[in-house]
Write a protein that holds these residues in place. Structure first.
Motif, short mmCIF file in Angstrom:
data_model
loop_
_atom_site.label_atom_id
_atom_site.label_comp_id
_atom_site.label_asym_id
_atom_site.label_seq_id
_atom_site.Cartn_x
_atom_site.Cartn_y
_atom_site.Cartn_z
N CYS A 18 0.93 -1.14 0.28
CA CYS A 18 0.28 0.35 -0.23
C CYS A 18 0.96 1.22 0.08
CB CYS A 18 -0.47 -0.25 1.18
SG CYS A 18 -2.04 1.56 1.48
N ALA A 19 0.32 2.41 -0.65
CA ALA A 19 1.45 3.38 -0.61
C ALA A 19 0.72 4.42 0.52
CB ALA A 19 0.70 3.62 -2.40
N TYR A 20 0.59 3.88 0.49
CA TYR A 20 -0.02 5.64 2.09
C TYR A 20 0.12 4.71 3.22
CZ TYR A 20 -3.35 6.68 -0.93
OH TYR A 20 -4.45 7.60 -2.15
N CYS A 21 -0.03 3.08 3.05
CA CYS A 21 0.08 3.07 4.91
C CYS A 21 1.18 1.43 4.94
CB CYS A 21 -1.19 2.48 5.87
SG CYS A 21 -1.45 0.37 5.20
N PHE A 22 2.31 1.12 3.69
CA PHE A 22 2.81 0.28 3.59
C PHE A 22 2.48 -0.72 3.66
CE2 PHE A 22 4.73 4.11 3.65
CZ PHE A 22 5.54 4.73 2.10
N CYS A 23 1.42 -1.36 3.77
CA CYS A 23 1.00 -2.62 4.39
C CYS A 23 1.69 -3.43 3.08
CB CYS A 23 -0.48 -2.57 4.79
SG CYS A 23 -1.14 -4.79 4.75
N GLU A 24 2.41 -4.76 3.42
CA GLU A 24 2.24 -5.57 2.63
C GLU A 24 1.32 -6.89 2.13
OE1 GLU A 24 6.56 -6.71 2.66
OE2 GLU A 24 7.03 -4.87 1.05
N PHE A 25 0.89 -6.94 1.12
CA PHE A 25 0.09 -8.33 1.47
C PHE A 25 -0.21 -9.24 0.10
CE2 PHE A 25 -2.34 -5.28 -0.81
CZ PHE A 25 -2.93 -5.00 -1.06
N GLN A 26 -0.79 -10.13 -0.50
CA GLN A 26 -0.23 -11.24 -1.69
C GLN A 26 -1.97 -10.58 -2.22
OE1 GLN A 26 2.90 -12.75 -1.11
NE2 GLN A 26 1.59 -13.27 -2.74
N SER A 27 -1.57 -10.08 -3.48
CA SER A 27 -2.47 -9.28 -4.34
C SER A 27 -3.61 -10.31 -5.77
CB SER A 27 -2.36 -8.23 -4.73
OG SER A 27 -1.35 -8.36 -6.12
N ILE A 28 -4.15 -10.37 -5.59
CA ILE A 28 -5.34 -11.68 -6.60
C ILE A 28 -5.16 -10.89 -7.92
CG2 ILE A 28 -5.68 -13.29 -4.96
CD1 ILE A 28 -8.78 -12.64 -4.97
N SER A 29 -4.63 -9.30 -8.28
CA SER A 29 -5.72 -8.57 -9.24
C SER A 29 -4.85 -8.01 -9.50
CB SER A 29 -7.25 -8.64 -9.09
OG SER A 29 -8.15 -7.22 -7.84
N GLU A 30 -5.01 -6.85 -10.48
CA GLU A 30 -5.09 -5.34 -10.82
C GLU A 30 -5.63 -4.56 -9.82
OE1 GLU A 30 -1.83 -4.76 -11.99
OE2 GLU A 30 -1.68 -7.03 -12.15
N ILE A 55 10.78 8.91 2.94
CA ILE A 55 9.35 8.85 3.42
C ILE A 55 9.54 7.34 3.56
CG2 ILE A 55 7.30 8.24 2.03
CD1 ILE A 55 7.24 11.22 1.66
N ASN A 56 10.14 7.18 2.09
CA ASN A 56 9.77 4.59 2.33
C ASN A 56 10.67 3.94 3.97
OD1 ASN A 56 9.90 2.20 0.51
ND2 ASN A 56 11.46 2.08 1.02
N GLY A 57 11.88 5.08 4.17
CA GLY A 57 12.17 4.12 5.03
C GLY A 57 11.32 4.36 6.47
N ILE A 58 10.74 5.61 6.54
CA ILE A 58 9.56 5.84 7.32
C ILE A 58 9.02 4.68 7.33
CG2 ILE A 58 8.09 7.19 9.03
CD1 ILE A 58 9.95 10.14 8.11
N GLY A 59 8.09 4.91 6.88
CA GLY A 59 6.57 3.45 5.97
C GLY A 59 7.29 2.38 6.41
N THR A 60 8.34 1.74 6.19
CA THR A 60 9.27 0.75 5.66
C THR A 60 9.32 0.45 7.92
OG1 THR A 60 9.87 1.28 4.23
CG2 THR A 60 10.38 -0.55 5.24
N LEU A 78 4.49 6.94 12.16
CA LEU A 78 3.39 7.52 11.86
C LEU A 78 2.66 8.52 11.51
CD1 LEU A 78 1.86 6.18 9.64
CD2 LEU A 78 -0.59 6.02 11.17
N ILE A 79 3.35 9.10 12.61
CA ILE A 79 3.51 10.93 13.27
C ILE A 79 4.58 11.35 12.43
CG2 ILE A 79 3.54 12.26 14.25
CD1 ILE A 79 2.40 10.47 16.83
N LYS A 80 5.41 10.52 11.84
CA LYS A 80 6.06 11.49 11.45
C LYS A 80 6.60 11.52 9.54
CE LYS A 80 10.75 9.72 14.73
NZ LYS A 80 11.45 8.91 14.70
N LEU A 81 6.14 10.18 9.49
CA LEU A 81 5.36 9.72 7.88
C LEU A 81 4.35 10.95 7.93
CD1 LEU A 81 5.61 7.86 5.40
CD2 LEU A 81 4.14 6.56 6.13
N MET A 82 3.18 11.46 8.48
CA MET A 82 2.27 12.52 8.04
C MET A 82 2.73 13.42 7.60
SD MET A 82 -0.50 11.06 11.32
CE MET A 82 -1.93 12.39 10.53
N ALA A 83 3.66 14.40 9.18
CA ALA A 83 4.55 15.53 8.79
C ALA A 83 5.66 15.61 7.31
CB ALA A 83 5.36 15.39 9.96
#
Length: 269
Positions: A18-30, A55-60, A78-83
């Motif tokens: 996810c580009a917002y919360c950086f959750c990684e998961f198995q997708s089954i579609s586009e 941003i990538n480092g904070i989100g990860t 997450l607060i750092k990511l928001m800022a």
């Protein structure tokens, strides 16, 4: 037997983030929706942040700490990511996180340990504070959304999610109509309408919508809502079959929770 269209969808898995919360998961579609924040991973999501190494480092780090159960550390990141990002939709994401954190505090309540009254009061107070932060964050996003001169589809969809989680049924319904008018392909609208049935506890309608989406335009979450709706409509054996299959295939703990609830329901029949 599982519907062949569902098993076929599960063979098309690939890892998504996810580009917002950086959750990684198995997708089954586009056309996927995040299992954590339910925001879309297609369309306008490429502009979710100005992607850079910081941003990538904070989100990860946020996601790593959250997955490890370090809610205090995750909240700080997450607060750092928001800022750093400045994306207002992250106010909604923060609210979603605070709901999860609050629920985690409630889950700590026990009655079989020494001194449980004092400990349980502490957990309840912490959970209440977390839920208050969640409501404040959701309202913060909604204020930005409602006062914005222009409202695109994804901002409107995030507002629909915030209204729904706050239990604000009238604005949630109005926003759903706005999504319908703005979403020409209709995928976001159909997903939002399915969620509306869930938030309204209209489980028969949820089952119909989730089955249709899972067989015609599947995504990770539509399969979850189908299993959830089967459980809620007292079809525990069907819910168990789908939940166990999906839990093994998609490695999503939510399906294990449904499977356990379905087993409990079957044991009392």
């Amino acid at each position: 037997m599982m519907d062949r269209r569902i098993t076929k969808a599960l063979t098309r898995q690939k890892k998504a983030r996810c580009a917002y919360c950086f959750c990684e998961f198995q997708s089954i579609s586009e056309r996927e929706f995040c299992p954590f924040c339910e925001l879309p991973l297609f369309g306008g999501t490429e502009s979710a942040h100005i992607i850079n190494s910081q941003i990538n480092g904070i989100g990860t780090e946020f996601r790593r700490k959250l997955d490890a159960g370090d809610y205090d550390g995750a909240e700080s990141d997450l607060i750092k990511l928001m800022a750093q990002s400045g994306n207002p939709i992250l106010n909604y994401v923060y609210g979603t996180f605070c709901i999860m954190s609050s629920n985690a505090e409630i889950s700590k309540i026990r009655y079989d340990l020494e001194g449980f009254m004092e400990r349980n009061t502490m957990f309840r107070d912490s959970a209440a504070k977390g839920y208050a932060r969640a409501r404040a964050a959701m309202h913060s996003y909604l204020y930005i959304y409602e006062t914005a001169p222009a409202k695109d589809l994804y901002a409107t969809y995030a507002a629909f999610l915030a209204y729904s989680k706050l239990g604000m049924e009238r604005p949630a319904s109005l926003t759903l109509e706005s999504i319908k008018n703005a979403d020409k392909p209709g995928h976001v609208y159909r997903y939002a309408r399915m969620l509306r049935h869930s938030y309204s506890k209209m489980y028969k309608e949820l089952l119909t919508a989730a089955k249709k989406m899972t067989t015609e335009e599947p995504n990770h979450n539509s399969l979850f809502y189908m299993a959830f709706a089967l459980l809620k409509t007292k079809k525990a054996s069907e819910a168990l079959k789908i939940a166990e299959y999906a839990a093994q295939s998609l490695k999503d703990k939510r399906f294990l929770d449904i499977a356990n609830d379905a087993k409990a329901a079957l044991s009392t029949d």
